[in-house]
Design an enzyme around this catalytic site. Structure first.
Site, mmCIF file in Angstrom:
data_model
loop_
_atom_site.group_PDB
_atom_site.id
_atom_site.type_symbol
_atom_site.label_atom_id
_atom_site.label_comp_id
_atom_site.label_asym_id
_atom_site.label_seq_id
_atom_site.Cartn_x
_atom_site.Cartn_y
_atom_site.Cartn_z
ATOM 1 N N GLU A 24 35.989 32.661 37.132
ATOM 2 C CA GLU A 24 36.208 32.971 35.723
ATOM 3 C C GLU A 24 35.568 31.935 34.790
ATOM 4 O OE1 GLU A 24 40.297 34.640 34.859
ATOM 5 O OE2 GLU A 24 40.656 33.742 36.822
ATOM 6 N N SER A 152 41.446 38.054 35.970
ATOM 7 C CA SER A 152 40.465 38.865 35.243
ATOM 8 C C SER A 152 40.032 40.111 36.011
ATOM 9 C CB SER A 152 39.229 38.032 34.880
ATOM 10 O OG SER A 152 39.575 37.002 33.992
ATOM 11 N N ARG A 261 51.301 34.665 29.612
ATOM 12 C CA ARG A 261 51.216 36.078 29.244
ATOM 13 C C ARG A 261 51.532 36.928 30.456
ATOM 14 N NH1 ARG A 261 45.984 37.387 29.103
ATOM 15 N NH2 ARG A 261 46.297 39.007 30.667
ATOM 16 N N ASP A 263 51.762 40.629 32.321
ATOM 17 C CA ASP A 263 51.200 41.975 32.317
ATOM 18 C C ASP A 263 52.203 42.946 32.924
ATOM 19 O OD1 ASP A 263 48.874 40.979 31.213
ATOM 20 O OD2 ASP A 263 47.884 40.726 33.153
ATOM 21 N N GLU A 276 51.827 40.621 36.857
ATOM 22 C CA GLU A 276 51.465 39.225 37.102
ATOM 23 C C GLU A 276 51.741 38.383 35.873
ATOM 24 O OE1 GLU A 276 46.930 38.448 36.715
ATOM 25 O OE2 GLU A 276 47.102 40.434 37.644
ATOM 26 N N ASN A 278 50.098 35.154 33.685
ATOM 27 C CA ASN A 278 48.940 34.303 33.422
ATOM 28 C C ASN A 278 49.424 33.035 32.737
ATOM 29 O OD1 ASN A 278 46.592 36.395 33.912
ATOM 30 N ND2 ASN A 278 48.151 37.452 32.715
ATOM 31 N N GLY A 282 43.423 33.781 28.209
ATOM 32 C CA GLY A 282 42.170 33.667 27.484
ATOM 33 C C GLY A 282 42.383 33.436 26.001
#
Length: 324
Positions: A24, A152, A261, A263, A276, A278, A282
């Site tokens: 990434e 990602s 964050r 999901d 998941e 994070n 980003g």
């Protein structure tokens, strides 16, 4: 979000870590460049640092007061750089070593959530020579195959027939020797930023994602402009609050700190399923945490300052400045 304005001088000399050696890297370079520019725009003594091009001795000798982590994926989001920063006594943003490592591994994340009764799609860890029939029988079709420690959507495949399963495994295995097959949840994709730590953790507004053909892949995340994002989400207020509470709990179970964050997928019956977490989201112009923060009244530059101000050492429990 922090209510009081942040004095840029109070942040001291700040190093923004971005780039790195993960798959990434390109996204991280973009995130970090934007974070660095925001800090400089606001009068912060901020400096960029790419660990793939400069050594840790140079980082240790830089005289920095705090580090803002804008690294994504391996060596930046998995506890590796967090351990280095703890050793250097350099306060940093985001989760600590254990929470970062745990959240990076999707299988360990699921195990932690399941142990606390949080809903996450059923899965099977795939080993070389796995039984295709047994996997399909347990998870059904279609199903998702992905690397356990990659982000990602890299290496991810939606498998529609049993014949596609081995090729999907081979692709994921190129990214990570730990691969999982996950039950496919047909439904609405949501993402929820979470800020803070422990009992003080709280969720920002939910973002509802509408990708072309429901395919929220790398292209639709970072390159194309066809994906639509809704924030406010348009969800029923009580249901949005339920999803936010679920994501805060998921964040707390993993021991996350600073920001993150989650999901989520909501199936046809209205049940939210955690996918998941994070721990270094980003911060590009396509990124979702800034979008959600803006909906709560916090613009990009203020978000960056807030994140930078949250830097601290986790292993010692000391706040920034307390150990230097």
């Amino acid at each position: 979000m922090m209510a009081n304005p942040i004095d840029p001088k109070s942040l001291g000399k700040v190093v923004v870590l971005f780039g790195g050696r993960s798959a990434e890297r390109e996204v991280s370079l973009k995130s970090g460049s934007m974070v660095l520019a925001a800090l400089k725009r606001n009068g912060v003594d901020a400096h960029g640092f790419d660990p793939a091009e400069r050594g840790m001795v140079e980082l240790a000798q830089g005289g920095y007061d705090r580090a803002v982590i804008s690294l994504h994926g391996r060596f930046g989001e998995d506890g590796t750089i967090q351990g280095v920063l703890e050793w250097l006594n350099l306060p940093y943003t985001g989760s600590g070593v254990t929470a970062s490592a745990l959240s990076m591994d999707k299988i360990l994340t699921k195990a932690a959530w399941i142990s606390q009764g949080l809903a996450t799609p059923d899965y099977v860890r795939l080993e070389p020579g796995f039984d295709v029939h047994a996997v399909v029988q347990r998870l059904g079709l279609p199903l998702i195959v992905k690397p356990a420690q990659e982000g990602s959507t890299l290496g991810l495949t939606k498998v529609k027939t049993a014949d596609e399963l081995r090729a999907a495994f081979d692709l994921a295995y190129k990214y990570d020797p730990i691969v999982l097959a996950e039950k496919f949840v047909n439904g609405q994709e949501l993402t929820v930023p979470v800020m803070g730590e422990g009992v003080g953790a709280y969720a920002l507004p939910v973002i509802r994602i509408q990708a072309p053909d429901g395919n929220y892949d790398y292209h639709n995340k970072y390159i194309g402009n066809e994906t639509r994002y809704f924030c406010p989400s348009g969800l029923d207020a009580s249901f949005e609050a339920q999803v936010q509470a679920l994501c805060v709990k998921a964040y707390q179970v993993l021991g996350c700190a600073g920001w993150g964050r989650a999901d989520v997928l909501v199936d046809q019956s209205g049940t939210p399923w955690l996918l998941e977490m994070n721990t270094s989201p980003g911060m590009t112009d396509h990124s979702l945490v800034p979008m959600s923060a803006r909906a709560s009244g916090v613009e990009y530059d203020q978000l960056v300052l807030n994140i930078a101000a949250s830097a601290r050492l986790k292993a010692s429990g000391m706040n920034v400045g307390g150990a230097r």
